[in-house]
Every structure is written in C-alpha cells, then in structure tokens.
Design a protein around this motif. Structure first.
Motif, PDB file in Angstrom:
ATOM      1  N   GLN A   6       1.576   4.101  -3.212  1.00 40.84           N
ATOM      2  CA  GLN A   6       1.068   5.576  -3.202  1.00 40.84           C
ATOM      3  C   GLN A   6       2.013   6.505  -4.131  1.00 40.84           C
ATOM      4  OE1 GLN A   6       0.731   6.351   0.881  1.00 40.84           O
ATOM      5  NE2 GLN A   6      -1.336   5.939   1.157  1.00 40.84           N
ATOM      6  N   ALA A  64      -2.292  12.500  -1.126  1.00 41.45           N
ATOM      7  CA  ALA A  64      -2.529  10.984  -1.103  1.00 41.45           C
ATOM      8  C   ALA A  64      -2.333  10.340   0.203  1.00 41.45           C
ATOM      9  CB  ALA A  64      -1.682  10.225  -2.246  1.00 41.45           C
ATOM     10  N   LYS A  65      -1.345  11.011   1.175  1.00 45.69           N
ATOM     11  CA  LYS A  65      -0.936  10.479   2.241  1.00 45.69           C
ATOM     12  C   LYS A  65      -1.508  11.462   3.527  1.00 45.69           C
ATOM     13  CE  LYS A  65       2.633   8.297   3.315  1.00 45.69           C
ATOM     14  NZ  LYS A  65       3.872   7.837   3.524  1.00 45.69           N
ATOM     15  N   THR A  96       0.823  -0.963   0.001  1.00 43.41           N
ATOM     16  CA  THR A  96      -0.096   0.236   0.089  1.00 43.41           C
ATOM     17  C   THR A  96       0.946   1.275  -0.251  1.00 43.41           C
ATOM     18  OG1 THR A  96      -1.684  -1.286   0.951  1.00 43.41           O
ATOM     19  CG2 THR A  96      -1.587   1.292   1.095  1.00 43.41           C
TER      20      THR A  96
END
Length: 882
Positions: free
Chosen positions: A189, A684-685, A185
C-alpha cells in the motif's frame, strides 16, 4: 497441437520460473512465447508474430537479436518484471536438441546500474515462533555493495516500519511464513516493490559459511544470533538463485544496533523532506539534493546512508567533523574533487564484473579508476596519501597496486579497444600475439612464404592463391612446374622442414597446383585464428575475473575509503562556500543554535533576498529552570513549518557528523528525531486526516524518550476546535510528564499559551510582527512571548483573496464573537474541559454523565492509544441525539 522438443524444453524452464519473462536463446535470437510474448509486445513494442501460423491456435511469439538484449532488459525492469535468460550450452547439431539452461535471473533489485545514486535494497523476512510470542527477523542490503545487515523485532508492526524506512525494491518472504498477506499487503500500500517467496536453505549455517568463505560464523556474532541466521541465509540463498552462481562480494555482515543510531522513522524522513520534497514529489527540493556535491554515484550513496542513519556516537561524529575540518584547511580540496570526478563507481564496477556477462569494458573502467591512485605521479600520490589518512591499510594498498599493474599490462589502452573483442595488450601472452599475427596479418605470412619458394626454386612465377572450395594452394604454369619439380625432388630429402615438404594437388591443362605441410597448417590457423583468439582472450579475461573475485574484499574496503574521501572533501568545500559551521556536540541536554537557516530554502532564494536567520535555545539542567517545550503561536502562514523543520534538520545534520548552516551551534546527543508535519487523508487505508495524525502522534509517544527531539506542526486538525484544543493540551502535558523529550510545537490554538503559567518547563514563542495603521509586516523572527492574534486577514490579503470575501468573513466573525462568551473558550486549559453555561436540563444531564465518565477513568495509567480511544468515546456521547 503437438509441441516440438524445443518448445517442450521452453515450457519446462518456464514452469521452473513462472514469475519471470523467459528469454529463450535460439541461434542468434532470444525468443519469447505465449503470455511473455504479449507482455514484450506491449512493453517493448516488439512485433507480435506466432509459431505454426497454419494451426488453429498458433503460439504467440516475439524475438530480439541476442546482441541487443541489454537495450531491452532495463525497460522490463522499469515495469517491475523479472527476466530469466536461457542460454544454449551445446553447439547445434543435426537431429539433436540443443541443451539450454537458465544462466541468469534479473530482477529490479539485482539489475546493476552503475549511474544510480540510490541504494537498491533487497530484504528478506523470516519468523520464529516461541512459546508465547513471535520474533521477526530482517536481513537486507544492496547486493552490489557487498555489505549486509540484520535486525530482529518483537512484533510485525515494528518490522513493517523498518521495511518502510528502508524502502526496498524487492522483499523475499520465507516460504514457511504464515499468513504472508499480513506482511505483503500493508507494505504494497505504501511501496512499489516486488514480493517473492523462497525457501531458507536446509543447513543455513553451512550455507552461509560456504557463501562467506569462512570456517565458522563466530566472526559474525550478533548478526546471525537469535535466529537471524535464517534471514540472512534466505537472502543470500535467493541471490544465488537469481545469479545462478555463488556470491563473491560478501564483505561484511553486521547487526543493525539501535544504540549506535538515532531513531528516525519513515514518517519523519518524509516530513523533513530529506530525500524527496512534497513539492512535485521531486528530489530536487530535498536536503539530499542540496548537500549532494559528490562526484560519482558511489560517494553519493554514502551521503545518502549518513542522512538516513544518523549516529549518536560522539567519537564517530567527531571523526567525521575532524575530517571535514581537515579538508577545509588544505588548499587542494578542489583538486581532489576534480580527480575523483574522473573515477567510476568501484563497487558497482566490481559487481558488473562478477555478475554480468563477461566483457572487457568494466575491466577498463576499473583500470581507469585505479590509475588515479596508482599511476605513481604527484597527483596519484596526493590522493593515495589522503586515503591513508582514512585508514587505508598497507595490505589493501599492495593488493590494489598489484591488481592495477596486472590490468595495466594485460589490457590495451582504452582508445584501442573498439569492441568487446581483441582487447589483450601486445606482449602479455605469446599465443595471443601469434594468433593475432595470423588472424590480422595473414597476407604478410603468405607473401613471406611465396618469396621463400621463389628464392629456393629459382622460379619467379610462383603464385599463392585462394579458392573458396579449395582453400589455399601454390600454382605454377606447366612450363615452370618442370623446373619447380626438379627442385621438388631435391626437397623430398628435407621432410622435417614443413615449408619444403611439398606435394602435387591438382593437374590442370595449363597449370599445376601444389601444397605443403606448412601451407595446410597456415591455412587452418588463418581460418580458425579469430575464433581461437576470441576464446583465448576471454579465457585470460576470466583469469583476471578470478583475481578480482579473490580481491573483492580489498576492493570493497578501498571503495569505502574513496567514498569517504569524496563525501568529506565535497562537504568541506560546500560548507565553506555556504557558511556552514562545525557544531559542538554535548551530553548536557542543551541545544543552543545562533543564527541558523534552512539549508534548502536558503539555496533556492533569489539572489537579491537573504534568508532571515533565527536562534533556538532549549535546555534542561538539574536544580535550574528548564525549557523543554516551546509553544510557538504564529500568524497562520508558511513560516512555522520552515522554523520547525529547520530545527530538526540542524539536529539531524549534526548527528550525521556534517556541518550546519548557523553562526554557532551546541547540540546535545539525541536518541531519536520525530517530526509530525502536515496531514491528509490516506484513502488507500481508509484513514481520515485526523486518524492519520493520531497514528503518527501515537507512534511518537510510544517511541520517544527523554533524550529525543520532537517537532509538532499543528495538532488536532480534522476535528472540531474544542476537541482539537483539548487533545493538543493533553498530548503536550503527557509529553512533559511522561516522555520528557525536548519538543517544539507550532499551533493556531492561542489558548495553549496558558500552559506556560502552569508548567515552568513550557515557554511561549511567536513570530515578530511589525504593525502600522496601513500594513502588517511579518518579520520571520522568533521572539519570546505569544502572538496576540492570528492576522488571518493580512495573510488572506497576501494570498490575493478577493476583497468581497474578506468583508463578508469579517461580518461572520463579528456574529460568532457576539454569540460566544469571550472568555469561555479560554477556560479549556485551567478548568474542567466540559463545564457549560447552558442551563437547559437535557444539556446539563448529558454533561453530568460525561463528567462521571471522566471522574471514574484511571487517567494516570492510560496509554496514548487508550487516551485517544477514551476521547473518542466522550465525543460519541456528545454527538448522541437526545
């Protein structure tokens, strides 16, 4: 709906390869079904049809001609699909199912593209759980090049950082790896790559010995020690699975020892724009793009490897420098580059031969490349002598010479090979010559036989004819057959001569037809000659394939030396033409560079402009004054990033063994290069600009040493002025006291200049500005001392900000300055951070609480992360509502 035996066979193969698009060979076509057909319809624009259209739920189907598959596979690979090829292995027979098997699995990583200049890494990861901790093992490389590396990490975070630096196309996770999402995962990303799961072989040691063709793994030593064997075995096991054959080109398995390399993480590589520029996210404005003057993709990959893996071995750096100097001194370097431009990528060619469908084309390309070195003329002699300078061993030379001789004699000339068939040269094999004569010159053979019969029988009207259902026969009129048969009676005494062993086949009203043992054999040979010729030529090509399999290690070693020849020779010419010089490496903690330039910006400047060079001197000597940190205060313009990046790029180039754009350069051997430049949200994070910056800074503080080189382009952005100023000051003091790395920082916090008075190792620098009543000129020269102001108005003018905005901003600034004590903000360095002038009791109470928190904290034993958390806690206290 009842499935046919062929469809059941398809479904069984699909079940074994569920993550692949299965191309199923049926006659002259490859067919795809079900969801695979829908994917191919969308991606390849194939016509979507169906099997059994009359049933209620027909099976979706698409197809392509078997000879066109190479046109379609690259499109699927570009969309990150795997492709499995199921070939027919038995001939079709009535009422019998054709046997098929998977002959190849093609992935984005194993797809061989001879033209690509980038590495196409595949990486395997395994995990070993010990009593109180876990160790993560990585194995990786571009399998078409045949060299593999391994490395171990004590935590998953470090392993992930290494994966991001390598940027693999495909990652193989051990099937026994717990919590596979913990590795896949986060990686996905940042990277676009395939994640596959596969098993480590039951006996990894025996498996690796078999793959590498060795009796013991002792020669690989550290590369397979400490459970790294499982990682490399997993990688090779997966490669064998997708290739459906053993791996031929294992030339080296080594341990990636950090003691040899300069540490440089993926953030630094990105920030320095080594391989890709932030401008348009394009290679064109990167360092690699500028330096890549190499002639083929193989040699460009070596340059790519040098830039991604700088070394701190003085002997290796000097070896590369000496070779570049050699190619500057000789007068035929450009000739060498011209000849190398005519060559193909040897390592990719070898992999194409070993792993792709058997074809003469890569063999011809291999011969063409070897011609450059073994044609035995003056030109090849020059190239071969240069390879000997790069330690080409006599054994390697002899093996390649022998291979070249075989290829030269076995294959026709390039222009005579028009297709994949009929490529064996005349005279190489007697059977090929005979079959070729029959297949392509049968009319001559038939005419010779007809003339023989005329001469022996005395009958002039002997004819040789061909009818589709009767094949070849001899035909005469009934009148001529009388004389012919009189001779025939005599010929019967010559049974051993196949040409004279004649017999009657048919009697017609006006004609007689005959045949002979010779004509029947000739007929059979004519009808099957081309098929036999194709099979024989392919079998001879397979024999050459086996020779290349056996000589793969010699070819790989030879290719490496040719790559070095191209890299060093092309860089020598480039360095000479662009005024690059050989840096002097030292162990004296000294960087002293005179008139150095940014290699990329200099290359793209208009011809009527010159890059303004600068100097850099940063050093540390025992019992003498030191310069360890340079604080560079600037007008808020773009040049500060240029100055910082070119500093790091010069250090990088020197540690790659390459020349640098400067007048003179003395550079000490570093163990790490770190660059924190610019920031932005990582949506995204869920990371803000400030959090992203703090993570990067924390990584630097945890990994840099006193032998490292650091650049900070602004710190403390994304938060308030005071918070940013306090944090920047604390970070610099931590670097000075604990990390002790040579550091350059560009900052808009002018208050930081006071650190120079507190610490003699800190020096202030600024950009030179020429200012008159009418205009301000930015000289782009770095001088000692600090900038007296930010010149923001002048910068805004250059950017064509409207005058109305500039006038309003001046008024707002005056208002802020009137409200604020002009000296209060400068005390942040030399006085307690949170001393206030406000006499309001509630403010006083709040700040006394914060003072107690600071007083009670054990600042000396805080880690960088704890310090950041501590500051966040103080910030929360400040923002609390009363």
């Amino acid at each position: 709906m009842e499935l046919t035996p062929a469809m059941k066979q398809y479904q069984e193969m699909k079940k074994q390869n569920p993550d692949c698009i299965l191309f199923f060979r049926i006659g002259d076509f490859y067919e795809v079904f079900f969801e695979d057909a829908n994917i191919c319809h969308n991606v390849l624009d194939l016509v979507l049809t169906s099997k059994n259209k009359s049933v209620e739920n027909p099976i979706p189907m698409a197809w392509i001609p078997h000879h066109s598959i190479d046109k379609y596979i690259p499109k699927l690979i570009q969309h990150w699909y795997k492709v499995a090829i199921a070939e027919q292995i038995t001939d079709p027979k009535p009422w019998k199912l054709v046997q098929r098997e998977i002959t190849q699995i093609i992935t984005p990583w194993t797809y061989i593209q001879e033209w690509t200049k980038n590495f196409n890494y595949m990486l395997a990861i395994t995990r070993k759980e010990l009593s109180s901790w876990e160790i993560y093992h990585l194995a990786w490389w571009d399998f078409t090049l045949g060299e593999y590396q391994t490395k171990s990490f004590s935590n998953l975070w470090d392993a992930q950082k290494r994966i991001l630096t390598l940027s693999p196309t495909e990652i193989i996770i051990d099937v026994d790896f717990p919590e596979k999402d913990s590795i896949s995962t986060p990686i996905q990303q940042y990277l676009q790559c395939l994640i596959s799961v596969y098993e480590v072989p039951v006996d990894p040691e025996s498996f690796l010995c078999n793959m590498a063709k060795v009796q013991t793994l002792s020669s690989f030593w550290q590369a397979v020690g400490e459970w790294r064997l499982q990682a490399i075995a997993l990688l090779l096991h997966y490669i064998r699975h997708v290739q459906q054959q053993n791996i031929a080109n294992i030339s080296k398995i080594s341990y990636h020892a950090q003691t040899w390399f300069v540490l440089m993480d993926e953030i630094t590589i990105k920030n320095l724009e080594i391989f890709s520029s932030s401008y348009e996210n394009n290679q064109q404005y990167s360092l690699f793009w500028i330096l890549d003057q190499t002639k083929t993709s193989a040699w460009a990959r070596l340059l790519h490897y040098y830039l991604a893996n700088p070394v701190n071995s003085l002997s290796e750096i000097q070896r590369r420098q000496n070779l570049i100097s050699h190619y500057q001194e000789i007068d035929y370097s450009k000739f060498i580059l011209k000849k190398l431009g005519e060559s193909y990528d040897l390592q990719k060619l070898t992999s194409s031969i070993l792993y792709k469908k058997l074809s003469p084309i890569p063999f011809l390309k291999l011969r063409s490349t070897l011609n450059l070195f073994f044609w035995w003329n003056e030109e090849s002699e020059i190239l071969l002598n240069e390879l000997k300078l790069l330690w080409l061993q006599p054994g390697e030379e002899n093996e390649l010479k022998s291979l070249h001789e075989s290829l030269k004699k076995m294959l026709k000339s390039d222009q005579d090979v028009m297709d994949w068939e009929y490529f064996i040269a005349d005279g190489w094999n007697e059977e090929v010559d005979e079959l070729r004569k029959i297949a392509f010159h049968s009319d001559d053979l038939l005419l010779q036989y007809q003339q023989f019969l005329v001469q022996e029988s005395g009958v002039q009207n002997v004819k040789l004819k061909f009818v589709m259902n009767q094949w070849y026969f001899i035909e005469l009129t009934t009148k001529d057959s009388v004389q012919f048969e009189e001779k025939l009676w005599i010929w019967n005494w010559n049974q051993e001569d196949e040409k004279l062993n004649l017999y009657r086949r048919n009697t017609l009203k006006w004609n007689q037809r005959y045949s002979s043992t010779y004509l029947e054999k000739l007929q059979e040979n004519i009808l099957t000659a081309r098929e036999k010729l194709t099979k024989l030529e392919n079998s001879l090509l397979k024999e050459m394939w086996e020779k290349i399999w056996d000589k793969n290690s010699e070819i790989s070693s030879f290719a490496q030396k040719v790559a070095e020849l191209d890299v060093f020779c092309s860089h020598a010419v480039f360095a000479f033409e662009n005024r690059y010089i050989q840096p002097e490496m030292n162990n004296k903690n000294l960087i002293e560079i005179v008139w150095w330039r940014h290699p990329v910006i200099e290359a793209y400047l208009p011809t009527d402009q010159q890059f303004i060079p600068n100097d850099l001197s940063i050093w540390e000597k025992e019992n003498q004054e030191k310069e360890m940190i340079h604080i560079i205060t600037w007008p808020n313009m773009w040049w500060k990033s240029t100055f910082l990046r070119q500093s790091a790029l010069i250090v990088l180039l020197a540690h790659c063994g390459l020349f640098v754009p400067a007048t003179s350069a003395k550079i000490w051997l570093v163990d790490g290069i770190f660059a924190r430049v610019g920031s932005g949200d990582v949506i995204a994070k869920n990371q803000s600009t400030f959090m992203t910056e703090m993570i990067e800074v924390s990584n630097i503080l945890n990994n840099a040493t006193s032998q490292s080189f650091i650049i900070f382009d602004e710190l403390g952005r994304g938060t308030s002025t005071y918070d940013g100023l306090a944090l920047t000051s604390a970070i610099l003091q931590y670097v000075l006291k604990h990390v002790k790395a040579k550091t350059l920082i560009a900052t808009h916090y002018h208050e930081l200049i006071k650190l120079e008075k507190m610490y003699p190792e800190v020096k202030n620098y600024s950009v030179s500005v020429y200012e008159t009543d009418k205009e301000v000129l930015f000289m782009k020269k770095i001088v000692k001392g600090w900038a007296s102001k930010s010149y923001w108005i002048d910068v805004a003018k250059i950017a064509w900000i409207p005058d109305e905005i500039l006038r309003l901003s001046r008024e707002i600034l005056k208002w802020f300055e009137a409200k604020q004590d002009s000296n209060s903000h400068t005390q942040i360095i030399s006085t307690p951070l949170f001393e206030i002038q406000n006499n309001d009791s509630k403010y006083q109470e709040k700040y006394e609480k914060i003072q107690r928190i600071i007083t009670q904290a054990d600042l000396n034993n805080m880690t960088p992360i704890q310090a950041i958390q501590f500051l966040a806690k103080i910030k929360d206290e400040l923002e609390k509502e009363d």
